[in-house]
Design a protein around this motif. Structure first.
Motif, PDB file in Angstrom:
ATOM      1  N   ASN A  56       0.829  -1.206   0.000  1.00  0.00           N
ATOM      2  CA  ASN A  56       0.000   0.000   0.000  1.00  0.00           C
ATOM      3  C   ASN A  56       0.864   1.256   0.000  1.00  0.00           C
ATOM      4  O   ASN A  56       0.552   2.239  -0.684  1.00  0.00           O
ATOM      5  N   PHE A  57       1.940   1.231   0.761  1.00  0.00           N
ATOM      6  CA  PHE A  57       2.857   2.360   0.828  1.00  0.00           C
ATOM      7  C   PHE A  57       3.483   2.621  -0.541  1.00  0.00           C
ATOM      8  O   PHE A  57       3.559   3.772  -0.997  1.00  0.00           O
ATOM      9  N   CYS A  58       3.919   1.560  -1.194  1.00  0.00           N
ATOM     10  CA  CYS A  58       4.534   1.705  -2.520  1.00  0.00           C
ATOM     11  C   CYS A  58       3.539   2.259  -3.532  1.00  0.00           C
ATOM     12  O   CYS A  58       3.873   3.134  -4.340  1.00  0.00           O
ATOM     13  N   ARG A  59       2.318   1.754  -3.489  1.00  0.00           N
ATOM     14  CA  ARG A  59       1.292   2.226  -4.419  1.00  0.00           C
ATOM     15  C   ARG A  59       0.953   3.691  -4.166  1.00  0.00           C
ATOM     16  O   ARG A  59       0.774   4.469  -5.096  1.00  0.00           O
ATOM     17  N   LYS A  60       0.906   4.089  -2.903  1.00  0.00           N
ATOM     18  CA  LYS A  60       0.557   5.465  -2.547  1.00  0.00           C
ATOM     19  C   LYS A  60       1.630   6.459  -2.981  1.00  0.00           C
ATOM     20  O   LYS A  60       1.312   7.539  -3.509  1.00  0.00           O
ATOM     21  N   HIS A  61       2.897   6.099  -2.808  1.00  0.00           N
ATOM     22  CA  HIS A  61       3.971   7.065  -3.018  1.00  0.00           C
ATOM     23  C   HIS A  61       4.600   7.014  -4.408  1.00  0.00           C
ATOM     24  O   HIS A  61       5.134   8.025  -4.871  1.00  0.00           O
ATOM     25  N   VAL A  62       4.570   5.871  -5.067  1.00  0.00           N
ATOM     26  CA  VAL A  62       5.186   5.787  -6.397  1.00  0.00           C
ATOM     27  C   VAL A  62       4.271   5.057  -7.369  1.00  0.00           C
ATOM     28  O   VAL A  62       3.569   5.671  -8.160  1.00  0.00           O
TER      29      VAL A  62
END
Length: 238
Positions: A103-109
């Motif tokens: 989720n973090f990866c999808r949100k930021h990049v």
């Protein structure tokens, strides 16, 4: 050769700086390491963890790293201002187990495709945040690595094992148990709370010092460390 290291925490830096320096030295490569992220002078753990390492890459984009850290560009001719010759980016592959990682990866990049191994998932995250492909990274003086489970598994790779198991075959739970047992036998271990021993800087530094002579065992038992060594050696020879 000076390597800047981006990793999750201080004990990761200590482990890589000690083990990789020894392995490279045995190959004829002299190496020094600089803590780009997190800084070892920061005693707080606020700046540690996989999210901070990835956000550091996003904040310090490829162009900025090339100029400010690798010393490229119009005014980069003065070697006295050159911080590093290459950058190593290391995350633990057990990051991929964290529910918030994807989720973090999808949100930021961008979103990471499913169906990948933990190692490949973490490598893809580094690729996305660093603006590098695995194919082009070394040409840009970058080394991308996802440790098998975590850097603690590399410590366990130096411990005696009658079966000489690869560290990938040892579970995270057993890895922590084996390392804690080894740390408990070290001087001053009693001064550190049991729950903090695995991440204690002084104990990790002393553990590395005592076990450097066994580096060949780690190289033979850990595919991720062996890959890191080979990629770093290749970058140093380019």
């Amino acid at each position: 050769m000076r390597f800047g290291l981006v990793c999750e925490g201080a004990t990761d830096f200590i482990t890589v700086a000690n083990f990789l320096t020894k392995a490279l030295s045995d190959s004829g490569v002299s190496a020094d390491f600089i803590d780009l992220q997190p800084g070892l002078d920061k005693t707080s753990e606020v700046n540690c963890g996989w999210s901070n390492a990835l956000l550091w890459l996003k904040k310090n984009n490829l162009k900025q790293r090339q100029v400010a850290i690798l010393g490229r560009g119009l005014f980069s001719g003065n070697l006295a201002h050159k911080k590093c010759d290459a950058i190593i980016i290391l995350l633990d592959s057990d990051c991929a187990v964290d529910d918030g990682f994807l989720n973090f990866c999808r949100k930021h990049v961008e979103q990471i495709p499913g169906g990948l191994t933990h190692v490949d998932t973490v490598k893809q995250a580094i690729v996305n945040f660093s603006e590098l492909s695995l194919e082009d990274a070394k040409a840009e003086k970058h080394v991308i690595c996802a440790a098998s489970h975590n850097s603690e598994s590399w410590c366990v790779g130096l411990l005696p094992d009658d079966s000489e198991r690869a560290v990938e075959q040892i579970s995270i739970e057993e890895t922590n148990t084996l390392l804690l047992a080894a740390l408990a036998e070290m001087p001053d271990a009693a001064l550190v709370d049991v729950g903090r021993r695995v991440k204690d800087r002084a104990l990790r530094r002393e553990f590395c010092r005592q076990n450097l002579a066994k580096i060949d065992s780690l190289i033979s038992r850990s595919s991720s460390f062996n890959q890191l060594l080979n990629d770093t050696r290749e970058v140093s020879e380019a």
